[in-house]
Design an enzyme around this catalytic site. Sequence first.
Site, PDB file in Angstrom:
ATOM      1  N   ASP A 101       0.866  -1.167   0.000  1.00 29.11           N
ATOM      2  CA  ASP A 101       0.000   0.000   0.000  1.00 29.11           C
ATOM      3  C   ASP A 101       0.910   1.227   0.000  1.00 29.11           C
ATOM      4  OD1 ASP A 101      -2.467   1.287   0.278  1.00 29.11           O
ATOM      5  OD2 ASP A 101      -2.436   1.171   2.454  1.00 29.11           O
ATOM      6  N   ARG A 163     -10.752 -12.889   6.340  1.00 27.26           N
ATOM      7  CA  ARG A 163      -9.479 -13.484   5.904  1.00 27.26           C
ATOM      8  C   ARG A 163      -9.701 -14.823   5.213  1.00 27.26           C
ATOM      9  NH1 ARG A 163      -5.250 -10.595   8.322  1.00 27.26           N
ATOM     10  NH2 ARG A 163      -5.640  -9.806  10.404  1.00 27.26           N
TER      11      ARG A 163
HETATM   12  P1  IMP Z   1       1.923  -0.667   3.696  1.00 29.46           P
HETATM   13  O1  IMP Z   1       1.096   0.593   3.760  1.00 29.46           O
HETATM   14  O2  IMP Z   1       2.482  -0.887   2.319  1.00 29.46           O
HETATM   15  O3  IMP Z   1       2.979  -0.656   4.752  1.00 29.46           O
HETATM   16  O4  IMP Z   1       0.935  -1.877   4.008  1.00 29.46           O
HETATM   17  C1  IMP Z   1       0.668  -2.199   5.340  1.00 29.46           C
HETATM   18  C2  IMP Z   1      -0.349  -3.276   5.528  1.00 29.46           C
HETATM   19  O5  IMP Z   1      -1.631  -2.675   5.480  1.00 29.46           O
HETATM   20  C3  IMP Z   1      -0.454  -4.409   4.521  1.00 29.46           C
HETATM   21  O6  IMP Z   1       0.489  -5.407   4.718  1.00 29.46           O
HETATM   22  C4  IMP Z   1      -1.846  -4.915   4.856  1.00 29.46           C
HETATM   23  O7  IMP Z   1      -1.795  -5.779   5.972  1.00 29.46           O
HETATM   24  C5  IMP Z   1      -2.577  -3.638   5.204  1.00 29.46           C
HETATM   25  N1  IMP Z   1      -3.412  -3.201   4.062  1.00 29.46           N
HETATM   26  C6  IMP Z   1      -3.118  -2.276   3.143  1.00 29.46           C
HETATM   27  N2  IMP Z   1      -4.114  -2.149   2.239  1.00 29.46           N
HETATM   28  C7  IMP Z   1      -5.062  -3.045   2.609  1.00 29.46           C
HETATM   29  C8  IMP Z   1      -6.332  -3.433   2.059  1.00 29.46           C
HETATM   30  O8  IMP Z   1      -6.828  -2.930   1.028  1.00 29.46           O
HETATM   31  N3  IMP Z   1      -7.001  -4.411   2.733  1.00 29.46           N
HETATM   32  C9  IMP Z   1      -6.531  -5.013   3.861  1.00 29.46           C
HETATM   33  N4  IMP Z   1      -5.343  -4.690   4.398  1.00 29.46           N
HETATM   34  C10 IMP Z   1      -4.609  -3.721   3.779  1.00 29.46           C
END
Ligand code: IMP
Length: 174
Positions: A101, A163
């Site tokens: 994300d 999940r």
């Molecule tokens: P980051 O922002 O790239 O560090 O992502 C962090 C974490 O946020 C991911 O590993 C997911 O566990 C969670 N995450 C981000 N986007 C989503 C989504 O659309 N659905 C569910 N979890 C999400």
Amino acid sequence: MSEKISTMIPEEDLDKRIRELGEQISKDYEGQELTVVCILKGAATFACELAKRITVPVIMDYMATSSYGSGTVSTGEVKIKKDLDLPVEGRNVLIVEDIIDSGNTLNYLTSVFKERGVKSIRLCTMLDKPDRREVDVDVDYTGFTIPDAFVVGYGLDYDQKYRNLPFIGVVELS
Ligand code: IMP
Ligand code: MG
């Protein structure tokens, strides 16, 4: 408030793509051993299915991280809640994530693994939401690139639910 889930990626498409990724990874690591690091909890389903399709010798290990803050927006700070059981020094490490994300989690973990003296480090994510990137991350294997929507299923949760869904869906709040 009730939630409705609409399908974004059906189970068959996930299955097919995971087989392709498994073949590619098996080719890339031919003659070598691999440590697959699954980032809990979200990547558990994907990591297991992927590992089944990898033909080089695999060691599976698990790590849990959390971004500070709550809700559906991450704050940029990452902490390790559960560390690996096994040493990774001198090993080929493949980090397996559910979704990228902001990029903060993988950016942080990449630096952690480099400090631990791995032989090589690569990243594999089931889903990528490039629109939301805050920091650059070099992703080696991507299942699907998706638009900016909050998705659930195949390991991904909304408030710890969904999940177990066998497909990737979008939560529609109504
Ligand atoms: P980051 O922002 O790239 O560090 O992502 C962090 C974490 O946020 C991911 O590993 C997911 O566990 C969670 N995450 C981000 N986007 C989503 C989504 O659309 N659905 C569910 N979890 C999400
Ligand atoms: Mg995650």
